[in-house]
Structure formats: structure tokens, C-alpha cells
Design a protein around this motif. Structure first.
Motif, PDB file in Angstrom:
ATOM      1  N   THR A 152      45.351  16.370  80.350  1.00 39.22           N
ATOM      2  CA  THR A 152      45.843  15.706  81.556  1.00 39.22           C
ATOM      3  C   THR A 152      46.409  14.331  81.226  1.00 39.22           C
ATOM      4  OG1 THR A 152      44.242  16.874  82.950  1.00 39.22           O
ATOM      5  CG2 THR A 152      45.205  14.845  83.830  1.00 39.22           C
ATOM      6  N   HIS A 153      45.675  13.540  80.453  1.00 40.58           N
ATOM      7  CA  HIS A 153      46.135  12.191  80.129  1.00 40.58           C
ATOM      8  C   HIS A 153      47.360  12.218  79.212  1.00 40.58           C
ATOM      9  CE1 HIS A 153      42.056  11.219  81.605  1.00 40.58           C
ATOM     10  NE2 HIS A 153      42.597  10.069  81.934  1.00 40.58           N
ATOM     11  N   HIS A 154      47.419  13.195  78.303  1.00 38.08           N
ATOM     12  CA  HIS A 154      48.599  13.307  77.455  1.00 38.08           C
ATOM     13  C   HIS A 154      49.828  13.683  78.283  1.00 38.08           C
ATOM     14  CE1 HIS A 154      47.009  12.458  73.554  1.00 38.08           C
ATOM     15  NE2 HIS A 154      46.085  13.413  73.601  1.00 38.08           N
ATOM     16  N   ARG A 155      49.665  14.551  79.269  1.00 35.37           N
ATOM     17  CA  ARG A 155      50.789  14.909  80.136  1.00 35.37           C
ATOM     18  C   ARG A 155      51.255  13.708  80.952  1.00 35.37           C
ATOM     19  NH1 ARG A 155      48.242  20.607  82.360  1.00 35.37           N
ATOM     20  NH2 ARG A 155      48.676  21.860  80.494  1.00 35.37           N
ATOM     21  N   LEU A 156      50.310  12.917  81.411  1.00 30.98           N
ATOM     22  CA  LEU A 156      50.686  11.718  82.164  1.00 30.98           C
ATOM     23  C   LEU A 156      51.452  10.740  81.282  1.00 30.98           C
ATOM     24  CD1 LEU A 156      47.401  11.108  84.192  1.00 30.98           C
ATOM     25  CD2 LEU A 156      49.573  11.931  85.071  1.00 30.98           C
ATOM     26  N   ARG A 157      50.954  10.520  80.066  1.00 32.70           N
ATOM     27  CA  ARG A 157      51.657   9.605  79.167  1.00 32.70           C
ATOM     28  C   ARG A 157      53.025  10.153  78.778  1.00 32.70           C
ATOM     29  NH1 ARG A 157      46.309   8.436  77.223  1.00 32.70           N
ATOM     30  NH2 ARG A 157      46.396  10.152  75.746  1.00 32.70           N
ATOM     31  N   GLU A 158      53.119  11.485  78.589  1.00 34.90           N
ATOM     32  CA  GLU A 158      54.406  12.082  78.249  1.00 34.90           C
ATOM     33  C   GLU A 158      55.389  11.933  79.400  1.00 34.90           C
ATOM     34  OE1 GLU A 158      57.523  15.001  78.064  1.00 34.90           O
ATOM     35  OE2 GLU A 158      55.869  15.043  79.489  1.00 34.90           O
ATOM     36  N   ALA A 159      54.921  12.142  80.625  1.00 31.67           N
ATOM     37  CA  ALA A 159      55.789  11.980  81.793  1.00 31.67           C
ATOM     38  C   ALA A 159      56.232  10.529  81.943  1.00 31.67           C
ATOM     39  CB  ALA A 159      55.056  12.440  83.053  1.00 31.67           C
ATOM     40  N   GLN A 160      55.328   9.610  81.706  1.00 27.70           N
ATOM     41  CA  GLN A 160      55.672   8.193  81.800  1.00 27.70           C
ATOM     42  C   GLN A 160      56.689   7.812  80.728  1.00 27.70           C
ATOM     43  OE1 GLN A 160      52.616   5.069  80.899  1.00 27.70           O
ATOM     44  NE2 GLN A 160      52.805   4.622  83.075  1.00 27.70           N
ATOM     45  N   GLY A 161      56.476   8.276  79.508  1.00 23.28           N
ATOM     46  CA  GLY A 161      57.422   7.975  78.443  1.00 23.28           C
ATOM     47  C   GLY A 161      58.785   8.596  78.685  1.00 23.28           C
TER      48      GLY A 161
END
Length: 210
Positions: A152-161
Motif C-alpha cells: 500500500t505504501h509503495h503504491r502511494l509513493r509510486e503514485a506521488q512520484g
């Protein structure tokens, strides 16, 4: 601002064995969104949030108990996590505010966990020591939950990036267009200036004498 490329984030709301609210929502400019969760007394709860996209990646947040008392409040935060134990039974309210922004939409992720996770079937009322197989299953279960959180946190960071990269790409595109137009205008101006240098100018009165 269009968030169609972030629709996949909405799939992060997972149904778990314990009560939890996990979702990603759009918070318009000058808007306020509130969510409600029923919590029993002496229940441990964890509230986690993160601003995925929009503006300066900040938002105001407040948490209130059924009596209206503020348990947690932050101003212009990008992300945070708060754990508390409910002192009364009732409806708890979590509000996210973007009222300080007049033009920037936000995409906010929230995870409100209520209570401890229920054990695996057959292990909740264990009268004896768990066997090696049961202990291994319990460890695997915990590891899988940890992996879900990391995903979940990796997806959030990927979306933010990705959002930041798209914004940067858009700015570079417009800057390149402006530079191209400037170069074209300068080139046309130089052509006219050089043309005037090589154009034969007739003396004053030449036409009248002829």
C-alpha cells in the motif's frame, strides 16, 4: 485537475477481519470531508493518512470523540499516524480540510483501524501450546499483513512520484513551446533587420527630379 490516472489507488480499500476503513478520496479546493466510525470503549485505534497529490501535499486533519472533544488535530500535514484508546463508546469523526487552498485539489489516503486483528480460525481459543505448523501459519499470516501494508505504501509513493514527474514533464513541455516561439520570433525579426540593411535606399528628391 483530472485524477483518472490514479483510479487504481481506489482499489486499496481492503476488507479485513477487524473493523477498518481504508480508502483514497479526492478533496476539492476549499472543501472539507468527514468520515465516521463506530468504536467501542477501551478499543485501540490507529489513524493513518497521507496526501498523495495536489498543491503542497498538505491537509488539515482533526479527530473527535462522540462528545465532540478533539483527540487529535494537525494543520497542513503531509502524512502522519496517530494511535489512541477509545474512552467512550460511540461514533468517532475524522475530518480532512482543504479550506486553506483556493485552487488546488488533493488526493488523500486514509486508513482507520479499529481494534486488534482477529486470530486465524482455530487459534483464538487455544488451550494448549501451538504446534510448529500452527506457529508457522501464524507467522506467515503476520508476514502477509506486513507485505500488504508495504505494498500500500509503495503504491502511494509510486503514485506521488508519477504525479510529480507528470507535472514536471508538463512544465518542461510548456517551457519548450515558449522557447520555440521566442526563437521563431527572433529569427523573423533578424530577417527583417538584415533585409533593411541590404535594401537600396533612394535619395530624397530622386523621384521628383526624374
Amino acid at each position: 485537475m483530472v485524477y483518472r490516472c490514479w483510479v487504481f489507488i481506489l482499489l486499496l480499500g481492503l476488507i479485513k477481519r477487524y473493523s477498518a476503513t481504508e480508502l483514497t478520496f479526492e478533496l476539492p479546493d476549499s472543501a472539507k470531508e468527514c468520515f465516521y466510525e463506530e468504536v467501542k470503549k477501551n478499543t485501540s485505534c490507529t489513524l493513518e493518512f497521507q496526501v498523495v497529490t495536489g498543491g503542497q501535499y498538505d491537509v488539515d486533519i482533526s479527530l473527535e470523540d462522540p462528545k465532540g472533544q478533539v483527540l487529535y488535530k494537525q494543520v497542513k500535514m503531509q502524512f502522519d499516524s496517530h494511535t489512541f484508546v477509545a474512552q467512550t463508546t460511540g461514533i468517532y469523526k475524522v475530518c480532512f480540510s482543504n479550506q486553506f487552498s483556493t485552487f488546488s485539489h488533493k488526493l488523500v489516503y486514509m486508513d482507520f483501524q479499529v481494534g486488534d486483528e482477529m486470530p486465524l480460525p482455530g487459534m483464538g481459543e487455544h488451550a494448549t501450546v501451538m504446534t510448529q505448523l500452527e506457529a508457522s501459519a501464524q507467522d506467515i499470516h503476520k508476514s502477509l499483513n506486513t507485505i500488504l501494508d508495504y505494498q500500500t505504501h509503495h503504491r502511494l509513493r509510486e503514485a506521488q512520484g508519477r504525479k510529480r514527474a507528470e507535472d514536471l514533464n508538463e512544465r518542461v513541455l510548456w517551457w519548450s513551446i515558449m522557447e520555440t516561439l521566442a526563437v521563431i520570433m527572433i529569427g523573423i525579426g533578424q530577417v527583417f533587420v538584415l533585409k533593411n540593411f541590404f535594401t537600396e535606399k533612394k535619395p530624397f528628391g530622386y523621384t521628383q527630379m526624374k
